[in-house]
Design a protein around this motif. Sequence first.
Motif, PDB file in Angstrom:
ATOM      1  N   ALA A 613      88.296 105.932   5.624  1.00 20.48           N
ATOM      2  CA  ALA A 613      88.200 105.393   4.128  1.00 20.48           C
ATOM      3  C   ALA A 613      88.623 106.039   3.057  1.00 20.48           C
ATOM      4  O   ALA A 613      89.437 106.058   2.618  1.00 20.48           O
ATOM      5  N   GLU A 614      87.610 106.941   3.151  1.00 26.25           N
ATOM      6  CA  GLU A 614      86.887 107.813   2.566  1.00 26.25           C
ATOM      7  C   GLU A 614      88.370 109.246   2.244  1.00 26.25           C
ATOM      8  O   GLU A 614      89.146 109.494   1.320  1.00 26.25           O
ATOM      9  N   LYS A 615      88.809 109.197   3.821  1.00 24.59           N
ATOM     10  CA  LYS A 615      89.990 109.926   4.223  1.00 24.59           C
ATOM     11  C   LYS A 615      90.619 109.959   3.400  1.00 24.59           C
ATOM     12  O   LYS A 615      91.650 110.299   3.038  1.00 24.59           O
ATOM     13  N   ALA A 616      91.431 108.272   3.588  1.00 25.69           N
ATOM     14  CA  ALA A 616      91.955 107.984   2.986  1.00 25.69           C
ATOM     15  C   ALA A 616      92.472 107.957   1.577  1.00 25.69           C
ATOM     16  O   ALA A 616      93.651 108.170   1.022  1.00 25.69           O
ATOM     17  N   ASN A 617      91.704 107.844   0.926  1.00 31.25           N
ATOM     18  CA  ASN A 617      91.313 108.223  -0.898  1.00 31.25           C
ATOM     19  C   ASN A 617      91.801 109.829  -1.389  1.00 31.25           C
ATOM     20  O   ASN A 617      92.333 109.862  -2.164  1.00 31.25           O
ATOM     21  N   LEU A 618      91.357 110.931  -0.382  1.00 29.15           N
ATOM     22  CA  LEU A 618      91.201 111.799  -0.374  1.00 29.15           C
ATOM     23  C   LEU A 618      93.430 112.650   0.177  1.00 29.15           C
ATOM     24  O   LEU A 618      93.480 112.796  -1.256  1.00 29.15           O
ATOM     25  N   ALA A 621      94.907 110.826  -3.019  1.00 26.71           N
ATOM     26  CA  ALA A 621      94.834 111.929  -3.964  1.00 26.71           C
ATOM     27  C   ALA A 621      95.325 112.656  -4.219  1.00 26.71           C
ATOM     28  O   ALA A 621      96.199 113.763  -4.834  1.00 26.71           O
ATOM     29  N   ASN A 622      95.768 113.896  -2.954  1.00 23.51           N
ATOM     30  CA  ASN A 622      96.622 114.344  -2.442  1.00 23.51           C
ATOM     31  C   ASN A 622      97.590 114.445  -2.447  1.00 23.51           C
ATOM     32  O   ASN A 622      98.499 115.263  -2.532  1.00 23.51           O
ATOM     33  N   GLY A 623      98.291 113.061  -2.675  1.00 20.68           N
ATOM     34  CA  GLY A 623     100.216 112.854  -2.129  1.00 20.68           C
ATOM     35  C   GLY A 623     100.418 112.779  -0.820  1.00 20.68           C
ATOM     36  O   GLY A 623     101.902 113.080  -0.500  1.00 20.68           O
ATOM     37  N   SER A 624      99.090 112.694  -0.161  1.00 18.48           N
ATOM     38  CA  SER A 624     100.008 112.769   1.455  1.00 18.48           C
ATOM     39  C   SER A 624      99.406 111.888   2.208  1.00 18.48           C
ATOM     40  O   SER A 624      98.735 112.052   3.171  1.00 18.48           O
ATOM     41  N   PHE A 625      99.508 110.869   1.627  1.00 20.22           N
ATOM     42  CA  PHE A 625      98.990 109.956   2.118  1.00 20.22           C
ATOM     43  C   PHE A 625      99.706 109.325   3.864  1.00 20.22           C
ATOM     44  O   PHE A 625     100.243 109.286   3.507  1.00 20.22           O
ATOM     45  N   ASP A 626      98.671 109.062   4.331  1.00 18.75           N
ATOM     46  CA  ASP A 626      98.619 108.988   6.045  1.00 18.75           C
ATOM     47  C   ASP A 626      98.676 106.326   6.305  1.00 18.75           C
ATOM     48  O   ASP A 626      98.100 106.170   6.274  1.00 18.75           O
ATOM     49  N   GLU A 627     100.233 106.399   5.903  1.00 20.79           N
ATOM     50  CA  GLU A 627     100.404 104.621   5.967  1.00 20.79           C
ATOM     51  C   GLU A 627      99.572 104.192   7.342  1.00 20.79           C
ATOM     52  O   GLU A 627      99.635 102.469   7.354  1.00 20.79           O
ATOM     53  N   ARG A 628      98.976 105.190   8.581  1.00 22.10           N
ATOM     54  CA  ARG A 628      98.236 104.572   9.242  1.00 22.10           C
ATOM     55  C   ARG A 628      97.510 103.650   9.022  1.00 22.10           C
ATOM     56  O   ARG A 628      96.542 102.829   9.755  1.00 22.10           O
ATOM     57  N   TRP A 629      96.461 103.828   7.706  1.00 18.34           N
ATOM     58  CA  TRP A 629      95.425 103.765   7.773  1.00 18.34           C
ATOM     59  C   TRP A 629      95.653 102.081   7.568  1.00 18.34           C
ATOM     60  O   TRP A 629      95.139 101.336   7.215  1.00 18.34           O
ATOM     61  N   LEU A 630      96.336 101.960   6.613  1.00 14.75           N
ATOM     62  CA  LEU A 630      97.303 100.117   6.551  1.00 14.75           C
ATOM     63  C   LEU A 630      97.221  99.447   7.541  1.00 14.75           C
ATOM     64  O   LEU A 630      96.457  98.408   7.432  1.00 14.75           O
ATOM     65  N   GLU A 648      86.348 100.052  -0.237  1.00 12.12           N
ATOM     66  CA  GLU A 648      87.766  99.651   0.702  1.00 12.12           C
ATOM     67  C   GLU A 648      88.406  99.522   0.132  1.00 12.12           C
ATOM     68  O   GLU A 648      90.042  99.603   0.123  1.00 12.12           O
ATOM     69  N   TYR A 649      88.461  98.252  -1.000  1.00 15.38           N
ATOM     70  CA  TYR A 649      89.440  96.968  -1.276  1.00 15.38           C
ATOM     71  C   TYR A 649      89.760  97.843  -2.800  1.00 15.38           C
ATOM     72  O   TYR A 649      91.045  97.620  -2.388  1.00 15.38           O
ATOM     73  N   LEU A 650      89.195  98.782  -2.917  1.00 15.17           N
ATOM     74  CA  LEU A 650      89.921  99.358  -4.228  1.00 15.17           C
ATOM     75  C   LEU A 650      90.935 100.230  -3.872  1.00 15.17           C
ATOM     76  O   LEU A 650      91.693 100.826  -4.388  1.00 15.17           O
ATOM     77  N   TYR A 651      90.084 100.878  -2.441  1.00 17.66           N
ATOM     78  CA  TYR A 651      90.864 102.245  -1.672  1.00 17.66           C
ATOM     79  C   TYR A 651      92.503 101.588  -1.158  1.00 17.66           C
ATOM     80  O   TYR A 651      93.759 102.081  -1.392  1.00 17.66           O
ATOM     81  N   LEU A 652      92.031 100.512  -1.137  1.00 13.47           N
ATOM     82  CA  LEU A 652      93.220  99.546  -0.491  1.00 13.47           C
ATOM     83  C   LEU A 652      94.531  98.904  -1.208  1.00 13.47           C
ATOM     84  O   LEU A 652      95.701  99.461  -1.310  1.00 13.47           O
ATOM     85  N   ALA A 653      93.875  98.758  -2.232  1.00 11.05           N
ATOM     86  CA  ALA A 653      94.518  98.241  -3.982  1.00 11.05           C
ATOM     87  C   ALA A 653      95.232 100.127  -3.648  1.00 11.05           C
ATOM     88  O   ALA A 653      96.713  99.578  -3.819  1.00 11.05           O
ATOM     89  N   SER A 654      95.237 100.946  -4.661  1.00 13.11           N
ATOM     90  CA  SER A 654      95.618 102.534  -4.436  1.00 13.11           C
ATOM     91  C   SER A 654      96.722 102.685  -3.206  1.00 13.11           C
ATOM     92  O   SER A 654      97.672 102.955  -3.366  1.00 13.11           O
ATOM     93  N   ALA A 655      96.329 102.234  -1.926  1.00 13.35           N
ATOM     94  CA  ALA A 655      97.577 102.497  -0.784  1.00 13.35           C
ATOM     95  C   ALA A 655      98.385 101.138  -1.114  1.00 13.35           C
ATOM     96  O   ALA A 655      99.892 101.597  -0.526  1.00 13.35           O
ATOM     97  N   LEU A 656      98.432 100.731  -1.047  1.00 11.61           N
ATOM     98  CA  LEU A 656      99.690  99.414  -1.708  1.00 11.61           C
ATOM     99  C   LEU A 656     100.487  99.896  -2.742  1.00 11.61           C
ATOM    100  O   LEU A 656     101.519  99.741  -2.323  1.00 11.61           O
TER     101      LEU A 656
END
Length: 838
Positions: A613-618, A621-630, A648-656
Amino acid sequence: MILSTKLHIPQTRRDDLVERAAITELLNKGLKSKLTSVTAPGGYGKTTALSQWLQQSAIPAVWISLGPQDNDLIEFWSYTIAAVNSKNPHFAEAVTPYLLSLKSGAVEPFISAMIHELDSYSDELVMIWDDYHAIALAAIHESVAYFLAYLPAHIHLYVTSRAEMPFPTARLQTTGQMVKITIQELRFQLAEGIRYFQDCMGLSLSGEKIAVLVDRTEGWISGLYLAAISLQRSGNYSDFIRAFSGEHRNISDYLFQEVFSLQPSEIQSFLLETSIVERINGPLCETVTGQANCQELLEMLEQHNLFIVPLDDQREWYRYHHLFSEFLRRLFRQRYAGRSKELHVKAAHWLEEHGFLEEAVEQLFMDGHHHEASTLIEKHLQNLHAKRGVLYRWLRDLPETCFTGKPRIQFLYVKVMVETNEMELAQARLRLMEDKLSDPEWKPYAGTVHFLSAAVSFYRRDFRRANEYFEMFDRHTPGGSYIQMIEANSFSMYFDTLLSFFNDLHDAERFFYKWIKVWEDRDNYPYVGFFYNTYSKLLYEWNRLEEAEAYAERVLRSTCMQPYALLLLSASINAARICQAKGDSAKAFELLERVKPKIDSVDKRMFMRRIEAEKANLSLANGSFDERWLQTCGIKHTDTIPLGPIKEYLYLASALMEHREVDEALQLLEQLYRLVDKADRTWDKVKVAILQSMAFYRKGDMTNAVMKLEAALQLAEPGKYIRSFVDKGAKMAELLREYIRQRQINANRKSASILYARELLLLMSDHVNETVSSGTLITKQELKILRMIDMGLSNKQIAEQLQITAETVKSHLKSMYRKLHVNSREQALEQGRELKWL
């Protein structure tokens, strides 16, 4: 420990069974439904009907035999996972990481993972929960209801119980998704009774005589079975049937005694003595009875159909028929009252020696051997500690006298209460302990009592009392206590939320810094690591990155803190965020990968999930999100979220939002905000409100975006939050500029300080383009002034904010105009935009 015998489909002898076409038809109908309930009093053949049906068909099925010891969310679902895993070997690997979320009551993430994996399982599957009436825990019923609501169409749940389903089924019934099989369908009709007595049991009874038995037993299958057993040994069928009378409640005692009394004394003693254990095998029976031929006796009982059920194909483990077992236990208590304790203790010792600790404790609870049970619990605290639900039930059921002389059990009881958020009960028990501290036997434990009191006071936000208790703890136990680190190597809902208890970050700073100074110079004092990590997080929020990094490094370099997964994970996350803030993303990811092999915990999967989850959040921030985390995170925006771990739900909101599912993100954030607002957690409200503003901004709803940003600023300004805003990057900078612009238009509106917003925007500007050449173009001070002009500030306002004179501002402007070859503010701003400084 998973007992494989609970997962075996009970074996039935086909030549002893009556073909029941009507029951088979109903069970087949269940293959087109989500739920099939088979409910009737004991002895109506519920288990047999299902077992017979499965033997006659080729339907893939898994079986879970339930008992009272399964009244624990984790225990209940662990067996279900293990059962399904027997058909789908990758199932447990995918689902088990979410199991421990049940500790904090977070049912939806786990059930969602279950549903997801079952949905991906291509084959049709029947799941059977046998004897569900043994389950009394409301939380399990609630989780089952949620499970049923989303069960895939190719998965069919069959539940047997002596009582009606304790979870809602009305919707399933009205939509045709449920089949109900009750006593009306299960009890034998006359034709079935005739086939049973004549063909299966070999009794030459007339139809009239059989009709009498069927009528008097009301088709009760166990009653008919017991009647047949007795008739096989009777020389006069007519006399037996004539004597076979009385009210239904008396039939079982009569028949059992008729069967029992016909057995040799050796068998009678064996049956009574071994009835005290729910599951038996040869060696266990030998320990309890003192006999050497127990395996042969068990096989003989099976051959004679004497109410014994094999639990595996190897005929190693057995159990007695439930009704027969209950009868035997009642008779045991009557005949062996003086030996009861001796035999229960023997059984418990064998179970303990062979690793069946839960069953050993349960054995001692039978007939109320509470003192022996409490001694066993105390002896194996380390191994039993993870069994939260069962452990809490045991501790709750122990008489108060069992806690006497066992302080460690009392301490564990308080810890369990804290984990289940029963702070009032925990505090009440601690007060009782405090009253005992004058007793000589309790004096050595004074420090531990004060430590637990400090923890409870902290979680209740009584920081003054928490400080007082910590001071008393430190006086009594300067070297620390084992209980400080009892959970530091298991995943906990509290490790990332300590700052959430403070609504004033300055109070938090004073609290954590005080105790860091008290404990930091002590050797082998790992507990201070929790305070280092929390203080590091606070310093990071205030943008004091070098100091924050130093405290994270203290944990990562400390030898005494290395064994504790919680400390290592939190410090690694803090260090990674700091590296990211400094622009070194590669090192940030490296830090998170580097901690993985150091995590040595039974909850390792949960720790790995948090790292991902932390790696997904990083990546976000870098603009290179891997959608597989979702797809792999195990949570979704429709979950009912527990109060504890919301990160983790905050990270989920950002990912969405990144995935362009903004409405789903807003739905999730609204639920999160209601949750943290009700709990009055400013730390979390700030972060949720910021993400709400970002979501509305992405949606193009600038009005709501600015409104939510204003709410975040109002909450954040007293605590001087910085990184929560700065880390959101360029889009947050645009929002801040819009907020400042609107504030200047509506200057009289009550809102957050415009100065605070400008300070944040300046800090964000410093993080963008800090490397502007100071020799060939403009200086950093000139760049700040240019950005303040872009915010609409006058020379006087710029001077006030930078704490310089207006003349100095003019001097900087002239220098900047000369370097940029411009003659006005407008031209300077235009040039700044071309150079991407603004």
